[in-house]
Scaffold this active site. Structure first.
Site, short mmCIF file in Angstrom:
data_model
loop_
_atom_site.label_atom_id
_atom_site.label_comp_id
_atom_site.label_asym_id
_atom_site.label_seq_id
_atom_site.Cartn_x
_atom_site.Cartn_y
_atom_site.Cartn_z
CG ASP A 186 29.64 34.06 32.65
OD1 ASP A 186 29.82 34.60 31.59
OD2 ASP A 186 30.53 33.77 33.39
CE1 TYR A 217 46.40 38.82 30.48
CE2 TYR A 217 46.02 36.92 29.09
CZ TYR A 217 45.46 37.80 30.17
OH TYR A 217 44.33 37.91 30.51
NE ARG A 268 37.48 37.65 37.47
CZ ARG A 268 36.59 37.42 36.59
NH1 ARG A 268 37.02 36.99 35.49
NH2 ARG A 268 35.14 37.34 36.81
C1 FAD Z 1 39.84 30.84 33.15
C2 FAD Z 1 39.15 32.27 32.60
C3 FAD Z 1 39.50 33.06 31.91
C4 FAD Z 1 38.74 34.34 31.37
N1 FAD Z 1 39.25 35.20 30.53
C5 FAD Z 1 38.48 36.30 30.25
C6 FAD Z 1 39.05 37.45 29.70
O1 FAD Z 1 40.35 37.45 29.51
N2 FAD Z 1 38.20 38.58 29.07
C7 FAD Z 1 36.74 38.25 29.20
O2 FAD Z 1 36.07 39.34 28.78
N3 FAD Z 1 36.32 37.26 30.17
C8 FAD Z 1 37.09 36.07 30.56
N4 FAD Z 1 36.49 35.27 31.29
C9 FAD Z 1 34.90 35.13 31.46
C10 FAD Z 1 34.67 36.11 32.55
O3 FAD Z 1 35.27 35.91 33.82
C11 FAD Z 1 32.86 35.85 32.74
O4 FAD Z 1 32.53 35.65 31.48
C12 FAD Z 1 32.61 37.15 33.40
O5 FAD Z 1 33.13 37.20 34.77
C13 FAD Z 1 30.97 37.10 33.57
O6 FAD Z 1 30.64 38.29 34.23
P1 FAD Z 1 29.35 38.30 35.30
O7 FAD Z 1 29.40 39.51 35.87
O8 FAD Z 1 28.17 37.85 34.35
O9 FAD Z 1 29.53 37.02 36.30
P2 FAD Z 1 30.51 36.86 37.34
O10 FAD Z 1 31.61 37.73 37.07
O11 FAD Z 1 30.76 35.48 37.55
O12 FAD Z 1 29.80 37.53 38.56
C14 FAD Z 1 28.77 37.02 39.19
C15 FAD Z 1 28.45 37.59 40.68
O13 FAD Z 1 27.36 37.04 41.07
C16 FAD Z 1 27.49 36.67 42.44
N5 FAD Z 1 26.63 35.94 42.92
C17 FAD Z 1 26.43 34.55 42.25
N6 FAD Z 1 25.10 33.88 42.97
C18 FAD Z 1 24.69 34.60 43.82
C19 FAD Z 1 23.59 34.71 44.57
N7 FAD Z 1 22.65 33.63 44.57
N8 FAD Z 1 23.34 35.84 45.23
C20 FAD Z 1 24.20 36.93 45.36
N9 FAD Z 1 25.36 37.03 44.52
C21 FAD Z 1 25.57 36.10 43.67
C22 FAD Z 1 28.96 36.16 42.37
O14 FAD Z 1 29.59 36.12 43.96
C23 FAD Z 1 29.89 37.16 41.42
O15 FAD Z 1 30.20 38.33 41.99
C24 FAD Z 1 37.45 34.21 31.73
C25 FAD Z 1 36.68 33.03 32.54
C26 FAD Z 1 37.60 32.04 32.90
C27 FAD Z 1 36.80 30.91 33.67
#
Ligand code: FAD
Length: 379
Positions: free
Chosen positions: A290, A211, A106
């Site tokens: 998310d 993996y 990651r």
């Molecule tokens: C165990 C596990 C395994 C996974 N495996 C996979 C996989 O193999 N393939 C896949 O596609 N997905 C996988 N996922 C899902 C994936 O990790 C998430 O869906 C993805 O990271 C979502 O991306 P995002 O950018 O929406 O949120 P995030 O990656 O969570 O990023 C959110 C960002 O916002 C920041 N943030 C939060 N609140 C604030 C605030 N108030 N002010 C400023 N910044 C803030 C955080 O610090 C973070 O950097 C997995 C999840 C888990 C839990």
């Protein structure tokens, strides 16, 4: 004048969006709460739909050079190792979907995305505490007492989105009653024992996915789903107990035993999701990834769909011109159905256990998916 766009969160979705918008020539700035980025022990699967996103922002060669391309994804019974389903990957999947299926660390994916955005466009140590999107522009207020202004804002701030909470009120995420232990560790600790390249081991009430995450196979990753109804903490840094983990997989096949006994440490998360939302934003604000559609990890599509969102949103913004509310409503109308379907399918945790039609997920191309007409009442 080019509109200014603020993105909250430098996760997979926020960074992909910043890279795509930067590529389109937009004035974009990312605000991230973390003071610096950390390479935590986690793997990530980049299915062909996600790899197409990465290709479009110029990252395919870099990802291919470091990631692992498995020949197949095997699904096995937990104890006997009997094969229940094998999805051909490698060259076969690449020929079918026009993009590879890769497994990687990651942290490597995150660093690759960061490399596509000029450093001065990412502000670290900016934790959003308050957002006002209801006037002519948007005002962001941060925990360090500073403010920022922009013409519009995209909240990519993850499952515990502050923006979503401010907009819709506080609502606890659905805890599945299950926890994920996960870590990466040097393959050398397996002392030459060989593993399936990518395998999900299906037990009666628990599973483990294992993996390699590097092209050289020198790093192994696993992630579990185990029942633990009382656990509530969800943090990147909750440490898991190795004896509990190992005990939970007693009786599993030797490959699983070797892996859980070789790993030197492990982290632990509560597995949570939320129900699909009828709307993803209003006016000059919209949610992405998310923050909009959190899902369980059982299809490995959370980051992939966040990255797809980013491409569709960048295309809507580029196509709709300066009218951000119209672009935002157009994007959410396009994306809601697909992401809700993936959220629902993921919840069931049956993906790939037996023969599964994956084309509707892996065949999607965010760069060419049709854009809906511009909505007439974009508020
Ligand atoms: C165990 C596990 C395994 C996974 N495996 C996979 C996989 O193999 N393939 C896949 O596609 N997905 C996988 N996922 C899902 C994936 O990790 C998430 O869906 C993805 O990271 C979502 O991306 P995002 O950018 O929406 O949120 P995030 O990656 O969570 O990023 C959110 C960002 O916002 C920041 N943030 C939060 N609140 C604030 C605030 N108030 N002010 C400023 N910044 C803030 C955080 O610090 C973070 O950097 C997995 C999840 C888990 C839990």
């Amino acid at each position: 004048m080019t509109p200014s766009l603020a993105i909250i969160g430098a996760g997979m979705g926020g960074l992909t969006l910043a890279a795509a918008l930067h590529q389109h020539g937009f004035d974009v700035r990312v605000y991230e709460q973390a003071a610096h980025f950390v390479r935590l022990g986690a793997g990530i699967q980049m299915s062909p739909n996600a790899m197409r996103v990465l290709r479009g922002i110029g990252l395919e060669p870099r990802i291919r050079a470091t990631a692992f391309q498995p020949r197949s994804w095997t699904n096995r019974e937990w104890d006997t190792g009997e094969l229940t389903n094998e999805l051909p990957l490698g060259a076969e999947a690449e020929a079918k979907y026009g993009a590879p299926y890769l497994l990687m660390h990651r942290g490597d994916l995150h660093a690759s995305l960061v490399s596509r955005i000029p450093a001065e466009r990412i502000a670290l140590g900016k934790k959003l505490v308050d957002l006002d999107w209801r006037g002519d522009g948007v005002t962001l207020s941060f925990a360090d007492g500073t403010n920022a202004r922009a013409d519009a804002v995209i909240a990519a701030d993850g499952i515990h989105s502050r923006t979503r909470e401010q907009w819709l009120g506080a609502e606890t995420a659905n805890y599945t009653g299950r926890v994920a232990y996960r870590t990466t560790f040097p393959a050398a600790l397996l002392k030459g024992f060989s593993l399936d390249e990518c395998c999900k081991w299906w037990g009666p009430d628990r599973h483990i996915v294992i993996y390699y995450v590097t092209a050289s196979r020198d790093e192994v990753y696993f992630v579990t789903s185990l029942p633990e109804p009382e656990f509530t903490v969800e943090s990147w840094s909750a440490t898991g107990d190795l004896d509990t983990l190992r005990g939970a997989f007693t009786g599993f096949h030797e490959q699983v035993q070797r892996v859980v006994h070789a790993c030197p440490s492990v982290h632990k998360w509560a597995i949570v999701d939320r129900n699909p939302l009828p709307r993803w934003g209003e006016g000059r604000m919209v949610l992405l990834g998310d923050a909009a559609h959190p899902m369980t990890q059982y299809m490995a599509q959370g980051a992939a769909t966040a990255m797809e969102d980013a491409v569709l949103l960048s295309r809507c913004i580029a196509a709709t011109g300066d009218e951000m509310p119209a672009a935002f409503r157009r994007y959410e109308r396009i994306r809601r159905e697909r992401t809700s379907q993936i959220q629902g399918t993921s919840q069931q945790n049956t993906w790939m256990r037996h023969a599964t039609d994956a084309d509707w997920v892996y065949g999607y191309d965010a760069w060419t998916a049709p854009l809906d007409p511009v909505p007439s009442h974009a508020a």
